[in-house]
Design a protein around this motif. Structure first.
Motif, PDB file in Angstrom:
ATOM      1  N   LEU A 195      -2.993   0.020  -8.724  1.00 51.11           N
ATOM      2  CA  LEU A 195      -2.447  -0.614  -7.533  1.00 51.11           C
ATOM      3  C   LEU A 195      -2.004   0.430  -6.508  1.00 51.11           C
ATOM      4  O   LEU A 195      -1.273   1.365  -6.837  1.00 51.11           O
ATOM      5  CB  LEU A 195      -1.265  -1.508  -7.912  1.00 51.11           C
ATOM      6  N   LEU A 196      -2.446   0.263  -5.251  1.00 54.50           N
ATOM      7  CA  LEU A 196      -2.038   1.135  -4.160  1.00 54.50           C
ATOM      8  C   LEU A 196      -0.862   0.538  -3.391  1.00 54.50           C
ATOM      9  O   LEU A 196       0.159   1.186  -3.203  1.00 54.50           O
ATOM     10  CB  LEU A 196      -3.213   1.382  -3.204  1.00 54.50           C
ATOM     11  N   TYR A 197      -1.018  -0.704  -2.907  1.00 50.61           N
ATOM     12  CA  TYR A 197       0.047  -1.362  -2.169  1.00 50.61           C
ATOM     13  C   TYR A 197      -0.224  -2.857  -2.089  1.00 50.61           C
ATOM     14  O   TYR A 197      -1.328  -3.329  -2.387  1.00 50.61           O
ATOM     15  CB  TYR A 197       0.219  -0.783  -0.748  1.00 50.61           C
ATOM     16  N   THR A 198       0.815  -3.583  -1.714  1.00 49.47           N
ATOM     17  CA  THR A 198       0.712  -5.041  -1.599  1.00 49.47           C
ATOM     18  C   THR A 198       1.404  -5.527  -0.344  1.00 49.47           C
ATOM     19  O   THR A 198       2.244  -4.844   0.236  1.00 49.47           O
ATOM     20  CB  THR A 198       1.376  -5.746  -2.808  1.00 49.47           C
ATOM     21  N   MET A 199       1.027  -6.711   0.093  1.00 48.62           N
ATOM     22  CA  MET A 199       1.758  -7.443   1.119  1.00 48.62           C
ATOM     23  C   MET A 199       1.806  -8.896   0.659  1.00 48.62           C
ATOM     24  O   MET A 199       0.943  -9.354  -0.079  1.00 48.62           O
ATOM     25  CB  MET A 199       1.072  -7.330   2.489  1.00 48.62           C
TER      26      MET A 199
END
Length: 242
Positions: A137-141
């Motif tokens: 996982l890199l990033y989420t929104m």
């Protein structure tokens, strides 16, 4: 004469006494001063020692690879990636997955309970080991949603909110959620207007995916690469009449 000598002796004794008292006072003063300096030095050492203490390093996001995207969501530090909404690591319904050899992006719904949840976009790094892909996982929104079926809005109000959503989604360069670097990837979701006739800058979405939420029609839509140099606040947005 004897009286004069007597006075002189008395005077000398008085002077000697004063001299002794003065010496005692000087010795006491010196001792007190040294003691104060010693205390001040100790205090200073305490301050220096305190100042030399290092603040703990802020925890960084370290890629943790897993065999699936769902597993990659579960193994990361939830506080760093999800904040207080830790439930969004659970995939309740997958809307769309984009993937190439370097990146993968998954859009999904995550139900918190029967009344609320979140629309989530998550981007992953990909590595291939022994001909098998793994994901980190890199990033989420995420954007929360709820059951507002009893709160009916006029079409004009729905369209106004729809335009606001587009601008909100584009804040922070959401192109980074696309898997092709350099493309202006634009997307939206949880919209209750009929986006089948949507035009942004005269262009139709690459795809519109319809899904049901609390018994109502909703849509996830995206543009692979919207051609425009304008900021989202200046987009020409319209819903063409059928």
């Amino acid at each position: 004469m004897k009286r004069i000598v007597k006075y002189i002796r008395f005077f000398m004794l008085a002077m000697l006494g004063l001299f002794i008292i003065l010496v005692i006072l000087i010795i006491f003063s010196t001792f007190s001063s040294e003691n104060n300096r010693s205390n001040e030095s100790d205090s200073g050492n305490i301050i220096v020692e305190f100042e030399k203490k290092k603040m703990p390093d802020l925890e960084k996001k370290v890629p943790v690879f897993a065999d699936t995207m769902e597993e990659a969501l579960a193994v990361v530090n939830h506080d760093l990636y999800f904040g207080d909404d830790k439930y969004i690591d659970k995939v309740s319904y997958t809307l769309k997955v984009f993937e190439n050899d370097k990146y993968s992006t998954m859009f999904y719904l995550s139900d918190k309970n029967s009344k609320e949840g979140a629309f989530v976009g998550a981007k992953f790094n990909i590595r291939t080991t022994n001909n098998k892909k793994q994901y980190a996982l890199l990033y989420t929104m995420h954007v929360g949603y709820g059951d507002h079926s009893n709160n009916k809005m006029t079409p004009e109000k729905e369209f106004s909110l729809f335009c606001q959503y587009i601008q909100a989604f584009d804040i922070g360069n959401l192109s980074k959620y696309g898997i092709n670097e350099g493309d202006r990837f634009i997307f939206g979701g949880i919209d209750t207007v009929d986006v089948n006739q949507l035009k942004i800058e005269g262009q139709s979405p690459t795809e519109i995916i319809e899904f049901s939420l609390y018994g109502e029609k909703n849509y996830f839509w995206y543009y692979d690469n919207l051609i425009s140099d304008k900021p989202s606040s200046e987009f020409d947005i319209e819903i063409e009449e059928k």
